[in-house]
Design an enzyme around this catalytic site. Structure first.
Site, short mmCIF file in Angstrom:
data_model
loop_
_atom_site.label_atom_id
_atom_site.label_comp_id
_atom_site.label_asym_id
_atom_site.label_seq_id
_atom_site.Cartn_x
_atom_site.Cartn_y
_atom_site.Cartn_z
N TYR A 125 131.25 -43.27 69.74
CA TYR A 125 129.84 -43.09 70.33
C TYR A 125 129.21 -42.01 69.56
CZ TYR A 125 125.99 -41.66 73.50
OH TYR A 125 124.84 -41.46 73.84
N GLU A 213 120.48 -42.84 69.63
CA GLU A 213 121.78 -43.25 69.82
C GLU A 213 122.43 -44.44 69.23
OE1 GLU A 213 123.22 -43.75 74.19
OE2 GLU A 213 122.39 -45.70 73.73
#
Length: 403
Positions: A125, A213
């Site tokens: 992530y 993101e």
């Protein structure tokens, strides 16, 4: 301004950020053609179909009335055809859309990146956003990718890493290497990650993003680092520098009343309450919403008409607020600094007359320049409008209206 995944990936490619390749389509026939092209380009029968909406959780979400998920893998033309038919035109309900869901107008046919190879694959992530407490950009990253980062932060906070970068400078080489090291990478994947993070930060700054993101950030079986998914938010205040980006706005994904308000240069955000409010100035609007709650009501919206409120903006604000069936009363709270209160009062009366019969209580609180004259205008207008000068008076009237 939010972008779709396929739009964000095309922008990232301009900054040399490796991404999962794909083709965005809006028909089943185009989906079939895209699959054939990807199959030839990759030599792989597998491809991924992704619903394109402005919401996360697509892989877990389902098309309303069907068992079809918003992200699915196909290994033949027939598979892709069936998935595309199920998704296109359907309403995808995810944890972020709420029960109303969002209609899917486009899908992304993307390459399969989970191909076999000499090394194991791994999901990470990574996101970049502004840390307002430090006044610096922060890169948040974790070895636990492909899942909700909120769950990781709650259950295993030690697996969340942060790297701060001063907005006036670039991401330093040692910082990119630190990120790759903390992700447990080595060899070619380490080098790929350093290049990836550097290019991604350049994209974040160059595109004036407010949030970028990548989840998952993926290490392939041959040690490439690529963005499998991308969520990109652009700073609307910087769109003056990016006419090409402003043209990518998809208003069909936005609340219709907020889009309409933008056409009148009104700052409007729809909420779930029962008292509509129209205010000039963001600070006063926030205080007004607090006052509504203290009076026993719930704000139905945030609406800042700006410092130069006139009959046209007041009328537009009225129309937008009245489209919400949950609104039981409307509170207009204007401080007459730049604009005179009597002019606002005249605008309220004019708007009220144009809109015709309004069956809910209208409370008008005007304070500042010519407040007394404004109150007199409203009181003598013959309209069912309740006026106030003090905030406490307006609060009492709101309380009675929603009781």
């Amino acid at each position: 301004m939010n972008l779709h995944e396929y739009q964000a990936k095309e922008l990232l490619k301009k900054y040399n950020v490796p991404v999962q390749e794909g083709v965005a389509v809006d028909t089943v026939m185009a989906a079939e053609e895209a699959y054939r092209k990807i199959k030839i380009d990759t030599g792989n029968n597998f491809a991924v179909v992704k619903a394109q909406i402005h919401a996360g959780g697509r892989g877990k979400g389902k098309i309303e009335g069907k068992e079809q998920r918003g992200v699915a893998v196909g290994k033949s033309v027939d598979d892709i055809t069936n998935i595309a038919k199920n998704i296109l035109g359907g309403t995808l309900v995810t944890i972020q859309t709420g029960p109303a869901g969002k209609k899917v107008n486009k899908i992304l046919i993307a390459q399969d990146v989970y191909y076999s190879g000499p090394n194991p694959t791994k999901e990470f992530y990574l996101s970049i956003l502004l840390d307002r407490t430090k006044g610096q950009n922060v890169i948040m990253y974790s070895t636990e990718g492909g899942m909700d980062i909120e769950e990781v932060a709650h259950n295993t906070p030690e697996k969340i890493f942060k790297e701060w970068v001063h907005p006036g400078g670039a991401l330093q080489g040692f910082q990119a290497r630190k990120i790759a090291f903390n992700l447990g990478l080595s060899g070619e994947s380490f080098k790929s990650c350093v290049k990836f993070v550097t290019s991604l930060y350049n994209a974040y700054v160059g595109l004036d993003c407010s949030m970028l993101e990548i989840n998952p950030l993926f290490k392939t079986s041959d040690d490439k680092i690529i963005a499998v998914d991308c969520k990109m938010n652009l700073d609307e205040n910087a769109l003056m520098r990016h006419n090409d980006l402003a043209a990518m706005r998809d208003v069909s994904e936005e609340d219709p009343t907020e889009v309409e308000a933008g056409q009148y240069n009104l700052n409007f955000v729809k909420l779930d309450g029962n008292v509509g409010c129209m205010v000039n100035g963001a600070g006063l609007a926030m205080a007004t919403m607090d006052m509504i709650k203290l009076s026993g009501g719930e704000p139905a919206n945030f609406l800042d008409v700006g410092g130069s409120a006139n009959a046209q903006t007041v009328e537009a604000g009225f129309k937008i607020i009245l489209k919400d069936p949950n609104v039981k009363a409307i509170l207009i709270n204007i401080f007459g600094g730049i604009v005179r209160c009597d002019r606002v009062a005249a605008g309220v009366i004019e708007a009220f007359n144009k809109l015709g019969n309004i069956n809910i209580p209208i409370i008008v609180r005007l304070q500042g320049t010519n407040a007394e004259e404004a109150k007199k205008l409203i009181d003598e207008s013959g309209l069912k409008v309740q006026s106030a000068i003090l905030l406490s008076e307006a609060a009492d009237l709101v309380k009675k209206a929603v009781a």
